[in-house]
Design a protein around this motif. Sequence first.
Motif, PDB file in Angstrom:
ATOM      1  N   VAL A 165      -3.429   8.815  -5.835  1.00 16.02           N
ATOM      2  CA  VAL A 165      -4.521   8.115  -5.151  1.00 16.02           C
ATOM      3  C   VAL A 165      -4.408   8.413  -3.665  1.00 16.02           C
ATOM      4  O   VAL A 165      -3.418   8.058  -3.016  1.00 16.02           O
ATOM      5  N   VAL A 166      -5.418   9.124  -3.162  1.00 19.15           N
ATOM      6  CA  VAL A 166      -5.422   9.494  -1.749  1.00 19.15           C
ATOM      7  C   VAL A 166      -5.826   8.272  -0.925  1.00 19.15           C
ATOM      8  O   VAL A 166      -6.856   7.643  -1.209  1.00 19.15           O
ATOM      9  N   ARG A 167      -5.042   7.947   0.063  1.00 13.14           N
ATOM     10  CA  ARG A 167      -5.369   6.792   0.919  1.00 13.14           C
ATOM     11  C   ARG A 167      -6.739   7.014   1.546  1.00 13.14           C
ATOM     12  O   ARG A 167      -6.980   8.035   2.199  1.00 13.14           O
ATOM     13  N   ARG A 187      -4.597  -1.419   4.994  1.00 14.02           N
ATOM     14  CA  ARG A 187      -4.410  -2.542   4.067  1.00 14.02           C
ATOM     15  C   ARG A 187      -4.784  -2.121   2.648  1.00 14.02           C
ATOM     16  O   ARG A 187      -5.684  -2.695   2.029  1.00 14.02           O
ATOM     17  N   LEU A 188      -4.093  -1.099   2.172  1.00 12.06           N
ATOM     18  CA  LEU A 188      -4.370  -0.583   0.834  1.00 12.06           C
ATOM     19  C   LEU A 188      -3.662  -1.465  -0.197  1.00 12.06           C
ATOM     20  O   LEU A 188      -2.465  -1.733  -0.081  1.00 12.06           O
ATOM     21  N   ASP A 189      -4.414  -1.896  -1.187  1.00 13.89           N
ATOM     22  CA  ASP A 189      -3.923  -2.931  -2.101  1.00 13.89           C
ATOM     23  C   ASP A 189      -4.104  -2.509  -3.567  1.00 13.89           C
ATOM     24  O   ASP A 189      -4.849  -1.579  -3.890  1.00 13.89           O
ATOM     25  N   ILE A 190      -3.419  -3.247  -4.398  1.00 12.12           N
ATOM     26  CA  ILE A 190      -3.482  -3.164  -5.858  1.00 12.12           C
ATOM     27  C   ILE A 190      -4.395  -4.284  -6.352  1.00 12.12           C
ATOM     28  O   ILE A 190      -4.423  -5.358  -5.744  1.00 12.12           O
ATOM     29  N   LEU A 371       0.324  -1.351   0.732  1.00 10.48           N
ATOM     30  CA  LEU A 371       0.992  -0.156   0.196  1.00 10.48           C
ATOM     31  C   LEU A 371       1.234   0.893   1.275  1.00 10.48           C
ATOM     32  O   LEU A 371       0.406   1.098   2.163  1.00 10.48           O
ATOM     33  N   GLU A 372       2.380   1.582   1.161  1.00  8.02           N
ATOM     34  CA  GLU A 372       2.704   2.674   2.063  1.00  8.02           C
ATOM     35  C   GLU A 372       2.566   3.998   1.317  1.00  8.02           C
ATOM     36  O   GLU A 372       2.618   4.042   0.086  1.00  8.02           O
ATOM     37  N   ASP A 373       2.366   5.064   2.082  1.00 12.30           N
ATOM     38  CA  ASP A 373       2.266   6.388   1.452  1.00 12.30           C
ATOM     39  C   ASP A 373       3.540   6.665   0.653  1.00 12.30           C
ATOM     40  O   ASP A 373       4.652   6.390   1.125  1.00 12.30           O
ATOM     41  N   THR A 401      -0.948   8.777  -1.786  1.00 14.11           N
ATOM     42  CA  THR A 401      -0.654   9.943  -0.946  1.00 14.11           C
ATOM     43  C   THR A 401      -1.539   9.897   0.290  1.00 14.11           C
ATOM     44  O   THR A 401      -2.646   9.354   0.259  1.00 14.11           O
ATOM     45  N   PRO A 402      -1.052  10.469   1.399  1.00 11.55           N
ATOM     46  CA  PRO A 402      -1.905  10.513   2.593  1.00 11.55           C
ATOM     47  C   PRO A 402      -2.995  11.560   2.403  1.00 11.55           C
ATOM     48  O   PRO A 402      -2.816  12.521   1.656  1.00 11.55           O
TER      49      PRO A 402
END
Lengths: 408, 408
Positions: A165-167, A187-190, A371-373, A401-402
């Motif tokens: 999943v590309v940020r 602020r990428l989340d599940i 989430l972090e890369d 992934t970045p």
Amino acid sequence: MPPFDVPEGDPFGPHNLPYGVFSPPGSSERRVGVRLGDHVLDAGAAAHALGSPYASLLARPTLNPLLAAGRTSWSDVRRALTAWVTVPAHRETVEPLFHPLSSVTLYLPFEVADYVDFYASENHARNVGRIFRPDAADSLTPNWKHLPIGYHGRSGTVLVSGTDVVRPSGQRKAPTDPAPVFGPSVRLDIEAEVGFVVGAPSELGRPVPLGGFRDHVFGLCLLNDWSARDVQAWEYVPLGPFLGKSFATSVAAWITPLDALEEARVAPPERTHALLPYLDDTDEEPGGYDLRISMAVNGHVVSEPPFSTMYWTAAQQLAHMTVNGASLRTGDLYGSGTVSGPAEGQRGSLLELTWNGRDALELPDGKRTFLEDGDVVTLSAWAPGPGGVRVGLGEVTGRVTPRADPVS
Amino acid sequence: MPPFDVPEGDPFGPHNLPYGVFSPPGSSERRVGVRLGDHVLDAGAAAHALGSPYASLLARPTLNPLLAAGRTSWSDVRRALTAWVTVPAHRETVEPLFHPLSSVTLYLPFEVADYVDFYASENHARNVGRIFRPDAADSLTPNWKHLPIGYHGRSGTVLVSGTDVVRPSGQRKAPTDPAPVFGPSVRLDIEAEVGFVVGAPSELGRPVPLGGFRDHVFGLCLLNDWSARDVQAWEYVPLGPFLGKSFATSVAAWITPLDALEEARVAPPERTHALLPYLDDTDEEPGGYDLRISMAVNGHVVSEPPFSTMYWTAAQQLAHMTVNGASLRTGDLYGSGTVSGPAEGQRGSLLELTWNGRDALELPDGKRTFLEDGDVVTLSAWAPGPGGVRVGLGEVTGRVTPRADPVS
């Protein structure tokens, strides 16, 4: 020896038999597969070898023909498959048609028609309300207890488990910022969800009543509705989430037929508000499913959301989605909405687990708010099955992934 | 005689050549058709008869293969078609392959992948803001001038022009009602829009920049985004429109290629706010289109919305839709949002024309606030073409019918 000798009590034993689409080692030809233990049966090849009339549904590169065939066919095919993998007389024919799960490539098992996402967990909705509207008298919006709130998502970016999943990049604007800024989401989340897969279509202008759920819905799978909270917060008034969600939705490679989940059916939570007749399931069969979900980041379990706590059932969601006359197509997918139980360790998003980033989670590899890369998110689940044996759901996993070429 | 002798200045002359899918009289076989005057050319049959290499794109039951072929092919095929219908040497071969428009059945011309709807008219957004939030300091939400607001709709209920629209039922609740009630919508509305049809797909994780618009978008068509205002008002907070829109979206049977609209290109309205680089079209080709739309109820024109007034262009919408990495598929369709000009007679919805039902329209057959059963809504349009000739857009029409079996 496997696969017939799958260990007693294996959650992917012959009581389960989820469907997927795979290609065997050294081939890119897609085939319908059925999982047994840690093996995959080439279902179309088995049907051909055994002279089964179901070869036309199974010797295909996608589940769509089986999905479209309808409930009677679903039961018939499942009965046939059960015989193929359990009756000793078939062993010699069928055994060479298994592949080790680790050797195959798995694909999105069906062509997604429309994708809808709901918002059916009362705990989740209340947590979100408390986080974003702390001063509101009620943490739920006035409509929440009267209808299952939902919206359409992007079906073209539904991805099979294992896809990176590309940020996403996008606009965000904190209340204190003078203007929006652009960049990768911070602020990428599940969102831990369960997806329901529509098999049999319905006619335009003809709503599907509560009792029609099993005639139309083939099965379910775990689903991660990845969400960029910063993008979503800036864009969503007044027309709802768009780019904050549309970059990726991951689903498991295995669709568990509802026929495998009879023992998992439970009554939903008690209704606190009277429901309009088309949603009133008082006299219907139990519409809930007791699915025990586990959400892990880099292999570390951060939450165990219980699906049995969902306020709105999948049958109610289907009845609502069609009550205006909207038709269903084979391959329609609808997500339950984030599954969150009442306890802190049962929340299905980092938004809730960290209370919008206020309380970082302590993971073995460091603190996390969002989430972090490089982070790998994995949802897994099981349900009660016949005789106390578990029914395993296929996991859904994805690595963040970045983006290689950020747009300015 | 027709079709070669289509009258000089006909808006569907050889400068236009929109694409559709039809079946000839007495057949149900779908074929790609090209409209010339009031005739339809069987394009696949013509390609075969003339030994054209484009038969593989045109002798198909849907436009999707042509859409997927990409911009160079679109131009090549258009050039070939222009020759087929204008070069006298082809006349004997081609003429028998025309059918009178009135004799054919028209179908949805492509398989819709994802459907997105935008909200790009400043006049419309301000009218809606004034109607629903009369006390707000600004009739636009704070994000409106920074990004083209959009949301996903239901692609499975995109209908071809001429299909009846069944009045949707649903929940509604006036602020004074103690609880929601269920029944047929009493505020069924029109939204006059233009739909853009994506041809060439894009890769996941790779945004399409402003300059990539023409490489991906094949053409446009009129679109009516039917809306049940009462259903929408009760459901849309916080996740946006759902059942208030998902029952039907009508599109014209004819897709006008962008190559036919070169003379219609205009600069969009002056930007009042600085745009982030991915949306800044200052140095791009003019992104607006001068389309003169006419909206009629039962043959009586009630509005003439000018598309040239749209604040956000289709190129900006495409760039925004993909900037988070979301991919495009052949057949993606996106609506411009309701087209409303600054004048009262230019509003593209009954919501605005009647100011939410306050000021009824006087039609020859009676007053209207919202649509009544039996009403026929027709959108038509033209654009400036080469040498002052008009380019006609295919109309989109639909009759409102009551639901046969209302659900209680």
